[in-house]
Structure formats: structure tokens, C-alpha cells
Write an enzyme that holds these catalytic residues in place. Structure first.
Site, mmCIF file in Angstrom:
data_model
loop_
_atom_site.group_PDB
_atom_site.id
_atom_site.type_symbol
_atom_site.label_atom_id
_atom_site.label_comp_id
_atom_site.label_asym_id
_atom_site.label_seq_id
_atom_site.Cartn_x
_atom_site.Cartn_y
_atom_site.Cartn_z
ATOM 1 C CB CYS A 406 -0.973 -0.029 1.157
ATOM 2 S SG CYS A 406 -0.195 -0.355 2.749
ATOM 3 C CG HIS A 450 -4.672 0.527 3.475
ATOM 4 N ND1 HIS A 450 -3.961 -0.250 2.619
ATOM 5 C CD2 HIS A 450 -5.574 1.201 2.698
ATOM 6 C CE1 HIS A 450 -4.377 -0.075 1.382
ATOM 7 N NE2 HIS A 450 -5.365 0.820 1.400
ATOM 8 C CG ASP A 466 -6.816 2.207 -1.456
ATOM 9 O OD1 ASP A 466 -5.596 2.197 -1.745
ATOM 10 O OD2 ASP A 466 -7.325 1.473 -0.595
#
Lengths: 664, 305
Positions: A406, A450, A466
């Protein structure tokens, strides 16, 4: 049989209690403590069997110094929670050998209670709490054994009695739990070092998050009053990283601004409460955009929640979030500058690609979409074990390795957006969590950590995007573990255990139930303080504040004691006994002159002794005793006047003597 | 009445030197219509005491030496066939006396012991179907030897309870023993003692003793003592109501000897060791003779007021 010796049963229970007290501390105690305990226990047993003598003074002094040095070496000092507790436990153990009398045993028992209390500083879970009942039981049994006659001393009745006492204490405990005001700490206790080692930090390199993602440790739980939102919508914000130095992302200026920027609530709000594990950091976790009715924390300039003090104990707070809110539709200059900050040089290929994107796409939104498309279509791999990249980490990731997780995606995307002139930043926090449908709550663990991106669009404010979702949608929809199935070996034990049994239905149910119980414990027992307590009590008794509450608790205790005293002593049953009172005053008068009646001494014997001790007052004293005896034993009618007269004569004479002796 | 008793005491003390306290307790026991158990080594004056007591009080005296072959008939008496009259004629045993000295009672078999103890309790004996009353007053002084316990039958607690008091004379003081050594043989003196009372007079005095006043406050003290023996953990068992009655009776007699017509706590304390010492056992040692420390505890800890 001396009253001072320590009965065998007490010794046995004391040693059992010591083992039980030390057991939960073992995780943070140095190993030599165990050796110390074994040695001291053995010595104590040998003393009891008369095979060894008590340690001499010099040895005790030496042991103290050695233990002090040991603690110093083990904990790099004598100050701090760990060192303090180690010292306490060591003293608790050494006292075992030193104790000779019952008084010493009582000291050891109270030290034990204190050591049990300190174990709550390290572990406040339900199991730990239940376990601590065992050492308390053993300590109580030791205390009871100490008070019992040796003729009766058998170990099991003492435990039964101790258990009964504990059970009897339950109602009192509940009342105190509900009503006793929680006083804030008067001083700050240095926290255990095990705290705050996992979790998000002020600034993070990619490796930090990878490491975090391997831990199954709980970060927080959130229970929703309405329906649980879908997993993919759960973006728990902790911090934003606005500054990039070419290698690491760090907090920027707007995350230190103590004022929330303008935002407009839109859509339906979400109400939930969060019970957070101690993190050692001052920020709280919440969905965007949070409002805290309790006012425990401040919404900062980058929409994260920050408290004045670090979270060092489990913390519960209620939040109302507006997920669809428009955030900061007008961007101040300073924030825009921070949102566009880039290192002066480095990553030339990325910069070039950004320029190209900007040239080919007319709007910022189109640039973002193009980027997402790129992540989706190019052969990117989501992995927790990215290969090393060169000096220019963004270039290396985007064009060479194309493997990462991430923070790589979020960092690279932010870099490109900034290079293309779009204000943007990296947001770190947690994504998703384990939904517990039965309890309507979400458990979020460290492996849910995250990072994602938000960029600013004129009119729409900050927009969340995202990039990881494009690469590994299962990360968002199902969780990290499903996203990297072949990398399970990386996870730590707690995470592995979580995974291994996830597929066994009943075991998973059991685990979820246990989670639910633990969560209830955290939420209703540990979280019951401050506003929670006041709210509950105010629901019952209307508006009260802590002062009224404290006064009420003390008053209720006093009334309870008074009622108990009435029931026990039954004063209405006592018939007034004037003769006895008269004799008591007579005794007092003589006691002032140093003549005291022994408990078993009869009235006449005492009178005669007093007359001998005070020969010049003998007549008055004996006259009173005769009068008393005649009325009390010889069956003469009670005549309090005559008795009073005799008593007054005694008192007068005795007072006179006292006055004269003062005059001399 | 009191002066007569004082004279009795003086006379007994003239024979049994240096044992004023024990003599006083023995007389107390007699006045309270109780029986006396003397526990001491041989040669300490047990027989002398009982003999002198009998003489001075003008009581008919009999002595039974208990041995292991003593039969109940040897105590109570037997019927013997009389050839002249052609009938069985009852020959009363030594128990038909006003003061009986049962010497070394623990040497006899339990059967013979209980013959005596039943007679003590009932005041009468039943032999061959006929009930025969014992003389009144009837006073038993039993002795036993605490040493040389081989071949003896220790009295069970239930029978110990029938003795109002247990006394031990102990060694005489130095002066008393010197006087004893320098003086003539005491047996001669004993033979020449004139009785000062007779059994009717003794009877009157005993009746008078029973009228000594016991106030509420004093009864409460006795109850506190008894209560303590029943509730405190160091006592193997508590005092029986017979024990508390005995305590009060002895305290009355003691008060009477002291010239009072009412009992004060000190009277109870004075007789307490002799009256309850043989009725109590320590829980830690229920077979032993540890009553003494328990009595001291009672005297020390139970509030007399």
C-alpha cells in the site's frame, strides 16, 4: 506455642501465593528472579525444618545490593515501571527468607497484594483479571491461617473461608465499581516498554508498515449503533503524511494545526464508539469526517484526531462521522504548498511521466483516473516483500520492480500527482477490519494498517483514492491475508493463529465469541470511567458531579457501617448498669494514679491491692468497695446515691493527692 | 458457727502443718456436700488429712484400701448365711460410714470403682434387691497416686466429674517440714484429737451454707466462666451444668468460711482451680492432665465484673 511464630499453613499458602503473584509478571521480569525465588523458597523450607538458620544481617545487606545491581543491569537503571516492579518482586521474594514473626508475614502478604495490583499495569485483559483472583485467594488464605489458632490450622478450610470472603466482597466491589469516582493520575507513571511498540508512527518508511502488517495484535474495536458499513468503506484515518524527503514520508505542517478546516456535513452520519488499545501515541482513529461529542480530542488541520496526551491505557470514545462530507472546498495557500511539496531533485522518470500525463489530460480528475487505470492494467504485484529499489525509490517502483504494497502505491501516486500539480497527500491508518456481525462491531488489527491517497479538487475538496484497490482489490474487500496468500510465512504467531483457524467454522465462531466477551470487558469494565461513569449515574440519579458522587459514596459507606454497628452491637439490648458504671469510674480514678485492674481481677481483690498501693487513701477505697460489694453481691437494695457518695469521696481524695504531688 | 469452723481449721492445721489453703478447700468441699479427690504422691499426708478431718468433725471414719482384687462386695457389704437364725444377714461394708477414705482408688477395677462412685452419687446402695441409705452426712475422700501408673485403671472423665474438688497437697514448706521433723509423731496427736462438731451440727452448718446468697451479677460471672469453657477453642469440651452447680456450691461454702452470707467473685476464683481443674481438658491434649493452664486462662481472661 508462641503467638509470634508463623503457622505452617500460612507458610504454605504464602509460598503458593508468591508463585501465583510472580507468574503473570514473568513476561517482563528478568530470568534470575526465578532463580532467586527458588533459592529463597528452598531456604525458607529449610528454616522451617530447622535445617538452616535465618540469614545474618550482612548477608541480607549483600542480597539487597546484589538484587539492586541485578535490576540495574537488567533494566538499565532503577527508575521506570519495569525496574520498579522488578525491585518490588525481588523485595517480596527476599522478605520470605527474612520473616520471623507474624508481623513480618503480614508485611509479605501486603507486599503480595501490591504486586498483584502492579500486574494490572501490564495486562488488563479479562483472563489476566480472572487469574489475579488466584493469588488474591492464596494471600487471603495465608492471612486467615495467620489469624487462626494453630489447633485449627488446616489448609483447605482457610481457602474456603477466603473464597467466601471474596464472594462476600463482590457486592461491595460492584457498588464501588459503579460509584467510586475515577481519580485521574496524580503523576504520570512511566509506561511499560512493551506498550506502544507496534502501531503507526510519526513518520514511516515503507518497511515499517510492512512490519506492522505482520502482526495480529489488536489496534482497536469499533461498535456501530446502526448497521455495519461495508468493509470497503472503512478507511480509519490516523495521520496524514505531507512531507516527502525522497525516501520517507512524514507529517507535514497542517497536521500540527490545532484547528479543523472548513467542512460541510453531507449525507447520513455514522455513529459508533471505539475502544482503542494503548498505542503510546496521541492520535485517535476514526472514519472521515469525525466529530467527537466528548471533546476528548481535537480535529486537526489535516482531519486527524489528536489528544493532548498519548493513549497509554485502553481508551473509549464515541464518534459521529460524516463519510460524504465535503472537506476544505477552498484550499489555503499554505496547505496547497504543502500538498505540492516535492524534493528538489530525484525520480526524473516519474516527473517526466507526470508532465506527460498533465499534458495529455485536461483535468486533474482525468489525471487521477489515468493513474488508476495504469495501476490496474500494468503488471503490478501486491506483495509484502518488495525487492530493493535504487536511489530513486519512486522511479524504481513505478518502472522497474512494480512490486510493493500500500505505502508504495500511495507514495508513488502522491508523488506523481504532486509532480502533475495536483495537491495531494498520503493518509495512513487502518483499512477494514474483522466484522463481527453478532456483536455489530469491527475488530481492527495491526495487519489492517494501510496507506491511501487523498487529492484536492476545486469545489469537491479532498477526495480519497486508493491505488491499492486497483492492484489488489481483495486487499480492500477481504483483507491483507487474502491479498498475499503465498506470503503467510511472514506473519507473526498471533496473525498465523488467526488465519489457520479461520476456515474451521465452529472454531472461528468460538474465537469470535471470545473476542466479543473480551470486547465487552474492555468496553464496559475498563472503559467505564470518566464520562461513561457520569453518564450512567446521571441516568439514574439526575445531574451529579464528581464531588457529589464522592460525598455520596463516603456517606453511603458511613451509613452502611453505622447500620452494621447497630445490628452487631444491639445497643437497645444493653440495660444500663449504674453499679458497673460506678465501678468503671472508680477504676478510672485509680488508673490515673497508676493502679490498673487486671482483666481477671475481682472487685475486692483490686480494691485491696489499690488500698495497699495508696495506703493513705485506703479507707475511702475500701469503703467504696464495701459499698459496691454490698449492693452488687450481698443483696442490698441498689442505692446509687450511696455508691456515688463513696465514689465521690474516692475521687476527691485521689484528685487532691494528684494536686499536691503537682504542687511539690 | 463460724468460730466453731475456725477452731476446726486451727485444729486440723495443727496436725497437718503448712497446708492451710488445702485444708480450707477440703473443709469447703465438706461443707458444700461434695466429695474430694486427693491426687498426690504417697506419704504427703493424704490419709492424715482425711483422718484428722473425720476426727475433728466428729464423723465415723472408714478406710478402704483399693486394690486390683477388691470386689464391689468388699465395699458395699455382703449377706452371710447365719446358721443360728437360718437367714441371710447383711453385713454392711466399710462404705457405711460418714467419712470414707478410698485409698488409691485407681488401683481397683472399674467395676469396684463404679460401686463406690454410684454410692457417692445416689447417697444409697442397693444390695441384693434391698436399698439401704447411706449415713448423712456422707463424705468420700478418694486418693490417687499420679506416679506409678502401671496396673492402674484411670478414672474416666464421667466419674471424675462426681468429685466436687480435686486437690493435691504438695510438698510441705521448709519450716513446716522442720517442725514436722522436730515434733513428736503425729499419729499420737491424731489419736488424741477431740471432736469439735458432731454430725447434727455439721448438718446445720451445711444447711446454712446452702443459704448463702448468690446475686445476679455473680451468677453472670459463673455463666461467663462456663460459657468461655464451651466456646473457646482451646477447651476440648465445656463444663457441664453439674460443673457450674458444683462451682457455685463450693463458692458458697468458701464465702461462708470467710464469714460472709453472700458470694463475691473472689470466692469463685478461690475455688475455681480445685473445682474445674479435673473437669477440663485442653483440645491439643485431650488425654492429658492439662486442666491447670486452662484454669489459669479462665482466671486471667474472664472478666469477673
Amino acid at each position: 506455642m508462641s503467638l509470634l511464630t508463623i503457622p505452617r499453613e500460612t507458610l504454605v499458602w504464602l509460598m503458593v501465593a508468591q508463585v501465583l503473584v510472580i507468574l503473570p509478571h514473568l513476561a517482563h521480569l528478568p530470568l534470575w528472579i526465578v532463580a532467586l525465588w527458588l533459592g529463597c523458597g528452598l531456604w525458607r523450607v529449610r528454616i522451617y525444618r530447622m535445617q538452616a538458620s535465618y540469614p545474618p544481617g550482612w548477608l541480607k545487606g549483600l542480597a539487597m545490593l546484589v538484587v539492586g545491581a541485578g535490576v540495574y543491569l537488567s533494566h538499565d537503571g532503577l527508575v521506570g515501571l519495569d525496574a520498579g516492579v522488578t525491585l518490588l518482586i525481588a523485595a517480596f521474594i527476599l522478605k520470605l527468607v527474612e520473616m520471623r514473626s507474624r508481623r513480618d508475614a503480614v508485611v509479605v502478604i501486603f507486599l503480595g497484594f501490591f504486586a498483584v495490583a502492579t500486574s494490572y499495569l501490564f495486562e488488563d485483559g479479562l483472563l489476566a483479571g480472572l487469574f489475579s483472583l488466584l493469588p488474591i485467594l492464596a494471600l487471603l488464605a495465608a492471612m486467615i491461617g495467620l489469624q487462626q489458632s494453630r489447633l485449627f490450622g488446616r489448609p483447605w478450610p482457610a481457602v474456603r473461608l477466603a473464597g467466601g470472603l471474596l464472594l462476600q466482597a463482590v457486592p461491595l466491589m460492584l457498588v464501588l465499581f459503579v460509584f467510586f469516582p475515577r481519580v485521574g493520575p496524580l503523576w504520570s507513571l512511566p509506561q511499560a516498554q512493551t506498550r506502544g511498540t507496534t502501531g503507526l508512527a510519526e513518520e514511516m518508511a515503507p518497511g515499517d508498515i510492512a512490519e506492522l502488517s505482520q502482526s495480529g495484535e489488536l489496534a482497536f474495536r469499533a461498535s456501530f449503533s446502526g448497521e455495519l458499513p461495508p468493509r470497503a468503506a472503512l478507511y480509519w484515518r490516523a495521520l496524514t503524511f505531507e512531507q516527502f524527503d525522497g525516501r520517507r514520508w512524514a507529517r507535514g505542517p497542517s497536521s500540527h494545526v490545532m484547528r479543523a478546516p472548513a467542512w460541510t456535513p453531507q449525507g447520513a452520519p455514522l455513529d459508533y464508539s471505539v475502544v482503542m488499545q494503548p498505542s503510546g501515541q496521541p492520535w485517535l482513529f476514526a472514519l472521515d469526517v469525525p466529530e467527537l461529542p466528548g471533546g476528548e480530542a481535537q480535529l486537526m488541520g489535516d482531519f486527524h484526531l489528536q489528544r493532548s496526551r498519548p493513549v497509554e491505557a485502553a481508551l473509549m470514545y464515541r464518534v459521529r462521522s460524516w463519510p460524504a462530507a465535503v472537506r476544505q472546498p477552498r484550499l489555503p495557500q499554505s496547505v496547497a504548498r504543502a500538498g505540492l511539496q516535492l524534493p528538489a531533485q530525484g525520480n526524473p522518470r516519474s516527473r517526466a511521466w507526470a508532465a506527460e500525463l498533465k499534458a495529455t489530460h485536461p483535468t486533474p480528475q482525468a489525471v487521477v483516473e489515468a493513474l488508476l487505470r495504469h495501476f490496474n492494467q500494468a503488471p503490478y504485484v501486491y506483495t509484502l516483500k518488495p525487492p530493493p529499489v535504487g536511489e530513486d525509490i519512486v522511479d524504481g517502483f513505478l518502472f522497474d520492480t512494480r512490486r510493493g504494497f500500500c505505502i508504495h502505491y500511495a507514495g508513488a501516486m502522491t508523488f506523481v500527482l504532486r509532480a502533475a500539480g495536483i495537491p495531494s497527500r498520503v493518509v495512513v491508518g487502518y483499512q477494514g477490519g474483522e466484522l463481527n456481525e453478532a456483536g455489530n462491531y469491527v475488530s481492527v488489527r495491526q495487519l489492517d494498517a494501510h496507506a491511501w491517497v487523498e487529492y484536492w479538487l476545486a469545489g469537491r475538496g479532498w477526495v480519497r483514492v486508493d491505488p491499492t484497490f486497483q492492484v489488489a482489490p481483495e486487499r480492500i474487500e477481504q483483507g491483507l491475508v487474502e491479498a498475499v496468500p503465498e506470503e503467510r510465512a511472514l506473519f507473526d504467531d498471533s496473525a498465523i493463529a488467526l488465519l489457520r483457524y479461520r476456515d474451521i467454522g465452529w472454531l472461528n465462531d468460538l474465537r469470535l465469541k471470545w473476542e466479543g466477551i473480551n470486547y465487552g470487558w474492555q468496553r464496559w469494565v475498563l472503559g467505564y470511567q470518566g464520562d461513561e461513569q457520569l453518564a450512567l449515574i446521571q441516568r439514574w440519579f439526575g445531574s451529579v458531579d464528581y464531588r457529589a458522587l464522592g460525598a455520596g459514596v463516603v456517606g453511603a459507606l458511613a451509613i452502611g457501617m453505622a447500620v452494621l454497628a447497630l445490628v452487631l452491637f444491639k445497643p437497645w439490648r444493653n440495660v444500663r448498669d449504674r453499679q458497673r458504671e460506678g465501678y468503671a469510674r472508680f477504676e478510672q480514678a485509680l488508673a490515673r494514679h497508676g493502679v490498673r485492674r487486671q482483666p481477671g481481677e475481682g472487685p475486692r481483690a483490686f480494691g485491696e491491692r489499690a488500698a495497699q498501693r495508696l495506703p493513705e487513701r485506703a479507707e475511702a477505697i475500701l469503703a467504696f468497695v464495701r459499698q459496691y460489694e454490698a449492693q452488687r453481691y450481698a443483696g442490698q437494695t441498689a442505692d446509687s446515691v450511696a455508691l456515688d457518695r463513696a465514689l465521690r469521696r474516692v475521687c476527691r481524695q485521689l484528685r487532691w493527692r494528684a494536686a499536691r504531688s503537682r504542687g511539690e | 458457727m463460724l468460730s466453731e469452723l475456725e477452731a476446726c481449721l486451727t485444729r486440723i492445721n495443727a496436725v497437718l502443718l503448712g497446708k492451710e489453703a488445702q485444708v480450707r478447700l477440703a473443709v469447703t468441699c465438706l461443707l458444700a456436700r461434695g466429695h474430694l479427690l486427693l491426687e498426690d504422691l504417697p506419704g504427703m499426708g493424704k490419709t492424715t488429712l482425711s483422718h484428722t478431718l473425720a476426727r475433728v468433725m466428729g464423723l465415723a471414719f472408714q478406710r478402704i484400701q483399693f486394690t486390683s482384687d477388691l470386689l464391689p462386695g468388699d465395699i458395699l457389704g455382703t449377706s452371710v448365711f447365719d446358721r443360728d437364725s437360718g437367714r441371710f444377714v447383711f453385713h454392711p461394708g466399710p462404705i457405711f460410714a460418714e467419712l470414707v477414705l478410698a485409698d488409691e482408688i485407681n488401683r481397683a477395677t472399674p467395676k469396684s470403682q463404679s460401686a463406690l462412685l454410684e454410692a457417692m452419687e445416689e447417697g444409697q446402695v442397693t444390695i441384693e434387691g434391698a436399698t439401704r441409705p447411706l449415713p448423712d452426712p456422707f463424705f468420700v475422700i478418694a486418693t490417687q497416686n499420679p506416679a506409678n501408673q502401671g496396673g492402674t485403671f484411670a478414672l474416666p472423665e464421667s466419674q471424675l466429674d462426681r468429685f466436687l474438688m480435686r486437690l493435691s497437697l504438695g510438698y510441705p514448706a521448709r519450716e513446716a517440714e522442720k517442725a514436722l521433723l522436730m515434733g513428736g509423731t503425729r499419729r499420737d496427736a491424731l489419736a488424741h484429737i477431740e471432736p469439735l462438731l458432731d454430725h447434727t451440727r455439721l448438718h446445720e452448718i451445711q444447711a446454712e451454707v446452702a443459704r448463702v446468697r448468690v446475686s445476679d451479677a455473680l451468677a453472670d460471672y459463673v455463666l461467663r466462666l462456663v460459657e468461655a469453657t464451651r466456646t473457646q477453642p482451646q477447651f476440648a469440651w465445656g463444663l457441664s451444668p453439674r460443673g457450674s452447680l458444683a462451682l457455685l456450691a463450693a463458692a458458697r461454702a468458701w464465702a461462708f468460711l470467710d464469714g460472709r452470707d453472700y458470694v463475691i467473685p473472689e470466692d469463685v476464683q478461690a475455688v475455681l482451680p480445685a473445682v474445674v481443674g479435673h473437669r477440663l481438658r485442653e483440645r491439643a491434649d485431650p488425654t492429658g492432665l492439662g486442666g491447670g493452664t486452662l484454669v489459669q486462662w479462665l482466671l486471667r481472661e474472664v472478666p469477673p465484673l
